[in-house]
Enzyme design. Structure first.
Site, short mmCIF file in Angstrom:
data_model
loop_
_atom_site.label_atom_id
_atom_site.label_comp_id
_atom_site.label_asym_id
_atom_site.label_seq_id
_atom_site.Cartn_x
_atom_site.Cartn_y
_atom_site.Cartn_z
N SER A 14 44.35 40.12 20.09
CA SER A 14 43.59 38.90 19.84
C SER A 14 42.33 38.78 20.69
CB SER A 14 44.47 37.67 20.11
OG SER A 14 45.62 37.68 19.29
N ARG A 15 42.39 39.33 21.90
CA ARG A 15 41.26 39.12 22.83
C ARG A 15 41.36 40.11 23.98
NH1 ARG A 15 44.55 34.84 22.75
NH2 ARG A 15 42.98 33.51 21.77
N SER A 143 49.33 48.41 34.51
CA SER A 143 48.43 47.79 35.48
C SER A 143 48.54 48.55 36.79
CB SER A 143 48.82 46.33 35.70
OG SER A 143 48.17 45.79 36.86
N TYR A 156 55.86 40.46 37.47
CA TYR A 156 54.81 41.11 36.70
C TYR A 156 54.73 42.59 37.06
CZ TYR A 156 50.07 42.14 34.99
OH TYR A 156 48.98 42.69 34.35
N ILE A 189 39.81 43.80 35.43
CA ILE A 189 39.04 43.84 34.19
C ILE A 189 38.63 42.42 33.84
CG2 ILE A 189 39.02 44.56 31.77
CD1 ILE A 189 39.42 46.88 33.71
#
Length: 248
Positions: A14-15, A143, A156, A189
């Site tokens: 989506s983005r 990541s 995370y 990013i």
């Protein structure tokens, strides 16, 4: 690195990084199936892909990446629409930060479901058509936190580290079928997610970055396009760090 005649399946399209990956794959000539929940944002990704290369075909798929049946259905729609599935990118992800003593069980579950289990569901769904073709490339978006850990991001980081082990294990499992599996580990990013970072934390990370700047979704997308291309035909089970020189 021409990808003309190939089809890519991208979650979290989506983005941000997902959109950057979709645009780079489309620019190289791949038709793209774009998976996400936000229809308006997915259509913006379609517009960006077609602006980069008007002749590419696109498919928008609203689906819950944490639902295995939904992923199976989305992959089936992709194969029906395009006739094949060559590349899959597990990019869907979420970050909820909390120190260990404040880390609630539901947050841990969310991080594992969205960041890690969803990749299992994607891989399980896409390897079926890839095995029939005896060809495919899967890229898991992790990541640098999955490599280094980070205070306040235990859930995370653990979920992103799991993707690295998943890539290595599946690379060994699927290599005989000519299916390659790799991971990318982005650093800082510029996306909507990193805009929420405290200024002090952002500046501290930039000081650690050898190139002295934040990356862009295009920076990550170019690496993913390489891993999908024939230029990386002998690359599997690897993690490519895209962080401007933080982890060395």
């Amino acid at each position: 690195m021409s990808l003309v005649g190939r089809t890519a399946f991208i979650t979290g399209a989506s983005r941000g990084i997902g959109r950057g990956i979709a645009v780079e794959l489309a620019t190289a000539g791949a038709d793209v199936a774009l998976v996400g929940r936000d229809l308006d944002a997915l259509n913006e990704t379609v517009a960006a892909c077609q602006s980069a290369r008007p002749d590419v075909r696109t498919l928008v798929l609203q689906a819950d990446v944490t639902d295995a049946a939904a992923m199976d259905a989305a992959v089936a729609q992709t194969v029906e629409a395009f006739g094949r599935l060559d590349f899959a990118v597990a990019n869907a992800g979420q970050s909820i930060d909390a120190l260990l003593l404040r880390l609630k069980p539901d947050v841990i579950e969310t991080m594992l479901n969205v960041n890690l289990k969803s990749a299992f569901h994607l891989c399980s769904a896409v390897v079926k058509p890839m095995m029939k073709q005896r060809f495919g490339s899967i890229v898991l978006v992790s990541s640098i936190v999955g490599l280094t850990g980070n205070a306040g991001q235990a859930a995370y980081a653990a979920s992103k580290a799991g993707l690295l082990a998943l890539a290595k294990s599946l690379a060994k499992e699927l290599g005989s079928r000519n299916i390659r599996v790799n991971a990318v580990a982005p650093g800082l990013i510029d996306t909507a997610m990193t805009e929420k970072m405290p200024d002090a934390a952002r500046e501290a990370l930039l000081k650690m970055t050898a190139l002295g700047r934040a990356g862009t979704p295009k920076d990550v997308g170019g690496v993913v396009a390489f891993l999908c291309s024939d230029a990386a035909a002998y690359v599997t089970g690897q993690t490519l760090v895209v962080d401007g020189g933080v982890v060395m």
